[in-house]
Design an enzyme around this catalytic site. Structure first.
Site, PDB file in Angstrom:
ATOM      1  N   SER A   7      -5.653   1.811  10.092  1.00 30.95           N
ATOM      2  CA  SER A   7      -4.415   1.116  10.462  1.00 30.95           C
ATOM      3  C   SER A   7      -4.480   0.670  11.912  1.00 30.95           C
ATOM      4  O   SER A   7      -5.202   1.263  12.724  1.00 30.95           O
ATOM      5  CB  SER A   7      -3.243   2.094  10.260  1.00 30.95           C
ATOM      6  OG  SER A   7      -2.060   1.585  10.818  1.00 30.95           O
ATOM      7  N   HIS A  63      -9.150 -10.251   4.527  1.00 27.99           N
ATOM      8  CA  HIS A  63      -9.852  -9.627   3.393  1.00 27.99           C
ATOM      9  C   HIS A  63     -11.365  -9.721   3.532  1.00 27.99           C
ATOM     10  O   HIS A  63     -12.084  -8.734   3.322  1.00 27.99           O
ATOM     11  CB  HIS A  63      -9.432 -10.281   2.074  1.00 27.99           C
ATOM     12  CG  HIS A  63      -8.065  -9.884   1.617  1.00 27.99           C
ATOM     13  ND1 HIS A  63      -7.522 -10.296   0.416  1.00 27.99           N
ATOM     14  CD2 HIS A  63      -7.104  -9.100   2.189  1.00 27.99           C
ATOM     15  CE1 HIS A  63      -6.309  -9.800   0.271  1.00 27.99           C
ATOM     16  NE2 HIS A  63      -6.029  -9.072   1.339  1.00 27.99           N
ATOM     17  N   ASP A  83      -0.448 -16.744  -3.074  1.00 29.99           N
ATOM     18  CA  ASP A  83       0.103 -15.394  -3.145  1.00 29.99           C
ATOM     19  C   ASP A  83       0.698 -15.071  -4.501  1.00 29.99           C
ATOM     20  O   ASP A  83       0.490 -13.981  -5.033  1.00 29.99           O
ATOM     21  CB  ASP A  83       1.187 -15.228  -2.064  1.00 29.99           C
ATOM     22  CG  ASP A  83       1.771 -13.839  -2.092  1.00 29.99           C
ATOM     23  OD1 ASP A  83       1.024 -12.891  -1.792  1.00 29.99           O
ATOM     24  OD2 ASP A  83       2.960 -13.674  -2.438  1.00 29.99           O
ATOM     25  N   LYS A 106      -5.674  -8.934  -4.171  1.00 27.14           N
ATOM     26  CA  LYS A 106      -5.621 -10.367  -4.470  1.00 27.14           C
ATOM     27  C   LYS A 106      -4.771 -11.051  -3.430  1.00 27.14           C
ATOM     28  O   LYS A 106      -3.930 -10.371  -2.828  1.00 27.14           O
ATOM     29  CB  LYS A 106      -5.072 -10.635  -5.873  1.00 27.14           C
ATOM     30  CG  LYS A 106      -3.766  -9.938  -6.237  1.00 27.14           C
ATOM     31  CD  LYS A 106      -2.536 -10.059  -5.391  1.00 27.14           C
ATOM     32  CE  LYS A 106      -1.936 -11.425  -5.162  1.00 27.14           C
ATOM     33  NZ  LYS A 106      -0.699 -11.329  -4.261  1.00 27.14           N
ATOM     34  N   ALA A 137       0.844  -1.208   0.000  1.00 28.54           N
ATOM     35  CA  ALA A 137       0.000   0.000   0.000  1.00 28.54           C
ATOM     36  C   ALA A 137       0.873   1.250   0.000  1.00 28.54           C
ATOM     37  O   ALA A 137       0.667   2.158  -0.815  1.00 28.54           O
ATOM     38  CB  ALA A 137      -0.936  -0.010   1.212  1.00 28.54           C
ATOM     39  N   TYR A 195      -0.899 -15.176  -9.897  1.00 32.47           N
ATOM     40  CA  TYR A 195      -0.602 -14.336 -11.069  1.00 32.47           C
ATOM     41  C   TYR A 195      -0.513 -15.194 -12.328  1.00 32.47           C
ATOM     42  O   TYR A 195      -0.988 -14.808 -13.394  1.00 32.47           O
ATOM     43  CB  TYR A 195       0.724 -13.598 -10.885  1.00 32.47           C
ATOM     44  CG  TYR A 195       0.679 -12.470  -9.887  1.00 32.47           C
ATOM     45  CD1 TYR A 195       0.238 -11.205 -10.255  1.00 32.47           C
ATOM     46  CD2 TYR A 195       1.090 -12.660  -8.578  1.00 32.47           C
ATOM     47  CE1 TYR A 195       0.200 -10.171  -9.347  1.00 32.47           C
ATOM     48  CE2 TYR A 195       1.058 -11.629  -7.659  1.00 32.47           C
ATOM     49  CZ  TYR A 195       0.611 -10.389  -8.046  1.00 32.47           C
ATOM     50  OH  TYR A 195       0.577  -9.370  -7.135  1.00 32.47           O
ATOM     51  N   ARG A 228       2.547 -14.455   5.300  1.00 33.94           N
ATOM     52  CA  ARG A 228       2.242 -15.284   4.128  1.00 33.94           C
ATOM     53  C   ARG A 228       2.535 -16.766   4.393  1.00 33.94           C
ATOM     54  O   ARG A 228       2.052 -17.638   3.677  1.00 33.94           O
ATOM     55  CB  ARG A 228       3.044 -14.811   2.910  1.00 33.94           C
ATOM     56  CG  ARG A 228       2.483 -13.550   2.238  1.00 33.94           C
ATOM     57  CD  ARG A 228       3.467 -13.009   1.196  1.00 33.94           C
ATOM     58  NE  ARG A 228       2.892 -12.039   0.283  1.00 33.94           N
ATOM     59  CZ  ARG A 228       2.733 -10.745   0.553  1.00 33.94           C
ATOM     60  NH1 ARG A 228       3.071 -10.268   1.737  1.00 33.94           N
ATOM     61  NH2 ARG A 228       2.216  -9.924  -0.363  1.00 33.94           N
ATOM     62  N   LEU A 272      -4.809  -5.601   3.364  1.00 36.27           N
ATOM     63  CA  LEU A 272      -4.500  -6.361   4.577  1.00 36.27           C
ATOM     64  C   LEU A 272      -4.020  -7.761   4.200  1.00 36.27           C
ATOM     65  O   LEU A 272      -4.222  -8.202   3.059  1.00 36.27           O
ATOM     66  CB  LEU A 272      -5.770  -6.503   5.424  1.00 36.27           C
ATOM     67  CG  LEU A 272      -6.345  -5.214   6.015  1.00 36.27           C
ATOM     68  CD1 LEU A 272      -7.777  -5.442   6.492  1.00 36.27           C
ATOM     69  CD2 LEU A 272      -5.453  -4.711   7.148  1.00 36.27           C
TER      70      LEU A 272
HETATM   71  P1  NDP Z   1       2.349  -6.105   4.553  1.00 35.39           P
HETATM   72  O1  NDP Z   1       2.583  -7.065   5.645  1.00 35.39           O
HETATM   73  O2  NDP Z   1       3.481  -5.220   4.192  1.00 35.39           O
HETATM   74  O3  NDP Z   1       1.098  -5.173   4.855  1.00 35.39           O
HETATM   75  C1  NDP Z   1      -0.074  -5.648   5.471  1.00 35.39           C
HETATM   76  C2  NDP Z   1      -0.577  -4.588   6.452  1.00 35.39           C
HETATM   77  O4  NDP Z   1      -1.797  -5.071   6.989  1.00 35.39           O
HETATM   78  C3  NDP Z   1       0.327  -4.356   7.660  1.00 35.39           C
HETATM   79  O5  NDP Z   1       1.353  -3.434   7.416  1.00 35.39           O
HETATM   80  C4  NDP Z   1      -0.643  -3.851   8.697  1.00 35.39           C
HETATM   81  O6  NDP Z   1      -0.890  -2.473   8.452  1.00 35.39           O
HETATM   82  C5  NDP Z   1      -1.950  -4.572   8.331  1.00 35.39           C
HETATM   83  N1  NDP Z   1      -2.253  -5.674   9.260  1.00 35.39           N
HETATM   84  C6  NDP Z   1      -3.395  -5.759   9.998  1.00 35.39           C
HETATM   85  N2  NDP Z   1      -3.390  -6.873  10.735  1.00 35.39           N
HETATM   86  C7  NDP Z   1      -2.241  -7.513  10.464  1.00 35.39           C
HETATM   87  C8  NDP Z   1      -1.651  -8.710  10.957  1.00 35.39           C
HETATM   88  N3  NDP Z   1      -2.304  -9.506  11.848  1.00 35.39           N
HETATM   89  N4  NDP Z   1      -0.457  -9.077  10.479  1.00 35.39           N
HETATM   90  C9  NDP Z   1       0.185  -8.323   9.576  1.00 35.39           C
HETATM   91  N5  NDP Z   1      -0.317  -7.161   9.079  1.00 35.39           N
HETATM   92  C10 NDP Z   1      -1.506  -6.752   9.530  1.00 35.39           C
HETATM   93  O7  NDP Z   1       1.880  -6.954   3.290  1.00 35.39           O
HETATM   94  P2  NDP Z   1       1.822  -6.534   1.758  1.00 35.39           P
HETATM   95  O8  NDP Z   1       1.724  -5.068   1.659  1.00 35.39           O
HETATM   96  O9  NDP Z   1       2.887  -7.228   1.018  1.00 35.39           O
HETATM   97  O10 NDP Z   1       0.421  -7.216   1.294  1.00 35.39           O
HETATM   98  C11 NDP Z   1      -0.811  -6.630   1.616  1.00 35.39           C
HETATM   99  C12 NDP Z   1      -1.861  -7.103   0.617  1.00 35.39           C
HETATM  100  O11 NDP Z   1      -1.491  -6.656  -0.677  1.00 35.39           O
HETATM  101  C13 NDP Z   1      -2.001  -8.615   0.521  1.00 35.39           C
HETATM  102  O12 NDP Z   1      -3.344  -8.935   0.285  1.00 35.39           O
HETATM  103  C14 NDP Z   1      -1.175  -8.978  -0.708  1.00 35.39           C
HETATM  104  O13 NDP Z   1      -1.597 -10.162  -1.332  1.00 35.39           O
HETATM  105  C15 NDP Z   1      -1.438  -7.761  -1.573  1.00 35.39           C
HETATM  106  N6  NDP Z   1      -0.376  -7.499  -2.556  1.00 35.39           N
HETATM  107  C16 NDP Z   1      -0.740  -7.250  -3.836  1.00 35.39           C
HETATM  108  C17 NDP Z   1       0.199  -7.010  -4.788  1.00 35.39           C
HETATM  109  C18 NDP Z   1      -0.213  -6.712  -6.193  1.00 35.39           C
HETATM  110  O14 NDP Z   1       0.640  -6.639  -7.058  1.00 35.39           O
HETATM  111  N7  NDP Z   1      -1.495  -6.513  -6.458  1.00 35.39           N
HETATM  112  C19 NDP Z   1       1.627  -7.040  -4.482  1.00 35.39           C
HETATM  113  C20 NDP Z   1       1.914  -7.246  -3.074  1.00 35.39           C
HETATM  114  C21 NDP Z   1       0.922  -7.476  -2.159  1.00 35.39           C
HETATM  115  P3  NDP Z   1      -1.030  -1.430   9.648  1.00 35.39           P
HETATM  116  O15 NDP Z   1       0.303  -1.453  10.361  1.00 35.39           O
HETATM  117  O16 NDP Z   1      -1.341  -0.155   8.984  1.00 35.39           O
HETATM  118  O17 NDP Z   1      -2.147  -1.940  10.533  1.00 35.39           O
END
Ligand code: NDP
Length: 396
Positions: free
Chosen positions: A92, A137, A239, A155, A71, A243, A226, A132
């Site tokens: 968040s 989701h 994950d 996704k 994000a 793709y 993951r 998330l």
């Molecule tokens: P991150 O772990 O970096 O981010 C997830 C965020 O979710 C955390 O930073 C946190 O944000 C929040 N969160 C809330 N509860 C939890 C928990 N229990 N454990 C961990 N995080 C939690 O993951 P990504 O950014 O890599 O992935 C996020 C989503 O994006 C996934 O669904 C992934 O599949 C998707 N994605 C899509 C991509 C694409 O190309 N379309 C590429 C990469 C990922 P906070 O601290 O703000 O609460």
């Protein structure tokens, strides 16, 4: 060998043939946004003024849920580039981070996961983007839909097909749109390749082969969740393999498979893979004897490619659907190869956001709706069923 970069005209034609007909050409050379402070940073003057004429007041207003790696690194910069969208809220679990980002980007509203349902009373939010972990989701999508907002969910759609169906039902009940963030369907390169296939440039498609691998690092927080069943939903197939699966179906013009089989390729004894699979090898058959096969792994070096083989030639996409520079080679008998290259930063993230803004504004289905997410999770569940039965054929 001849070399081509996708021209403005190619890109425009690729996008014009798509469902929503968004203009791509103006965004091709868009610079990566440099985050500046203040509300003016959102979509201010990054494109030519005539490209997307919507005034700021008519932009769709977004809440971004989950301020993680993807994000913050990719989608928030894309929101900032868009002239159709603006971020009005962050959601968040980390108040320090959300406050800092809100101050940096001029976002006035900050919610936590506990106060999230209060968005129902916030008229400054039209759409919610869910970034998330997968295991969350369904819950947050359904809560956002019940709050009367449109939802673009990352996704893979959810941990199970049952959750996907519940999300679709919630969208129907709320009369709101639910899209799944399959950015590749908004990527001018992938759209151009799909259009070349549709136009018959490699004849009738016979075989598709997708490969999606990377080494999962349990010490890296976005990888750590993951590797858990509860937050990841599944392993490499969920994950990253998704793709390849979704890409094969996109290049096969959304053909429907009739049966599939799969085996796990998880390395024995690898401590990373106690809850989810480390790798899968799958294959599918379609009604007209077209086949697709794929490999996904969390236990080998990064690879991201897709090969489409037809009766009159082939298209080898390598990399096929990364964030930036994707490339393809079209090979036909007795002809020089054609290289389809992309230069600079790719507009797929911005176009995906703007596609969803258009769908939400008109309240019509997004190009990659919940039903597409459900289809893919249903197929992945069938892949797991076959792998658990040592490769038995499963009808789908
Ligand atoms: P991150 O772990 O970096 O981010 C997830 C965020 O979710 C955390 O930073 C946190 O944000 C929040 N969160 C809330 N509860 C939890 C928990 N229990 N454990 C961990 N995080 C939690 O993951 P990504 O950014 O890599 O992935 C996020 C989503 O994006 C996934 O669904 C992934 O599949 C998707 N994605 C899509 C991509 C694409 O190309 N379309 C590429 C990469 C990922 P906070 O601290 O703000 O609460």
């Amino acid at each position: 060998m001849s070399l081509t970069n996708l021209s403005r005209r190619d890109l425009l034609s690729a996008t014009r043939t798509s469902a929503l007909g968004l203009a791509a050409a103006g965004t091709l050379a868009a610079p990566m946004v440099k985050a500046e402070s203040g509300p003016q940073a959102q979509g201010a003057g990054l494109f030519g003024v005539d490209d997307l004429p919507d005034p700021a007041a008519s932009r769709m207003r977004w809440a971004v849920v989950g301020l993680g790696n993807f994000a913050v690194g990719h989608m928030i910069p894309a929101f900032l580039q868009s002239r159709q969208a603006r971020i009005t809220a962050f959601v968040s679990g980390n108040p320090g981070k959300s406050r800092d980002l809100a101050a940096r980007f001029g976002v006035s509203r900050v919610y936590t996961y506990e106060t999230f349902d209060q968005i129902a009373h916030d008229p400054q939010i039209d759409c919610v983007y869910i970034a998330l972990p997968v295991g969350l989701h369904a819950e947050f999508t359904i809560r956002a839909l019940k709050a009367g907002k449109h939802v673009l969910c990352e996704k893979p759609m959810a941990s199970t097909s049952a959750e996907c169906s519940a999300m679709i039902a919630a969208a129907k009940a709320a009369g709101r749109q639910l899209g799944i963030a399959y950015r590749v369907h908004f990527d001018p390169f992938n759209m151009a390749v799909a259009n070349m296939i549709k136009a018959g440039e490699i004849g009738k498609v016979r075989h598709l082969i997708a490969e999606n691998c990377f080494e999962a690092d349990p010490a890296f927080p976005p990888h750590a969740w993951r590797l858990t069943k509860q937050l990841g939903g599944g392993g490499s197939m969920f994950d990253y393999g998704i793709y390849g699966l979704n890409g094969c179906l996109m290049m096969a013009q959304e053909a429907v498979p009739v049966e599939l089989s799969a085996i796990y390729t998880t390395p024995a004894g690898d401590p990373r893979f106690t809850q989810v699979e480390g790798g899968v090898l799958w294959r599918m058959r379609f009604a007209d004897d077209m086949t697709a096969q794929g490999m996904s792994s969390y236990a080998s070096a990064h690879i991201n490619r897709l090969l489409v083989s037809g009766t009159g030639g082939s298209l080898a996409m390598d990399p096929a659907n990364t964030y930036d520079r994707n490339m393809a080679r079209r090979r036909r008998p007795n002809e020089a190869d054609l290289i389809i290259d992309t230069v600079g930063s790719m507009p797929q993230f911005v176009q995906q956001i703007e596609g969803f803004c258009a769908a939400a504004r008109a309240n019509v289905p997004h190009r990659t709706p919940g039903e597409m997410g459900l289809r893919d999770i249903t197929l992945i569940e069938a892949i797991y069923r076959s792998a658990q039965a040592n490769g038995a054929t499963v009808k789908v």
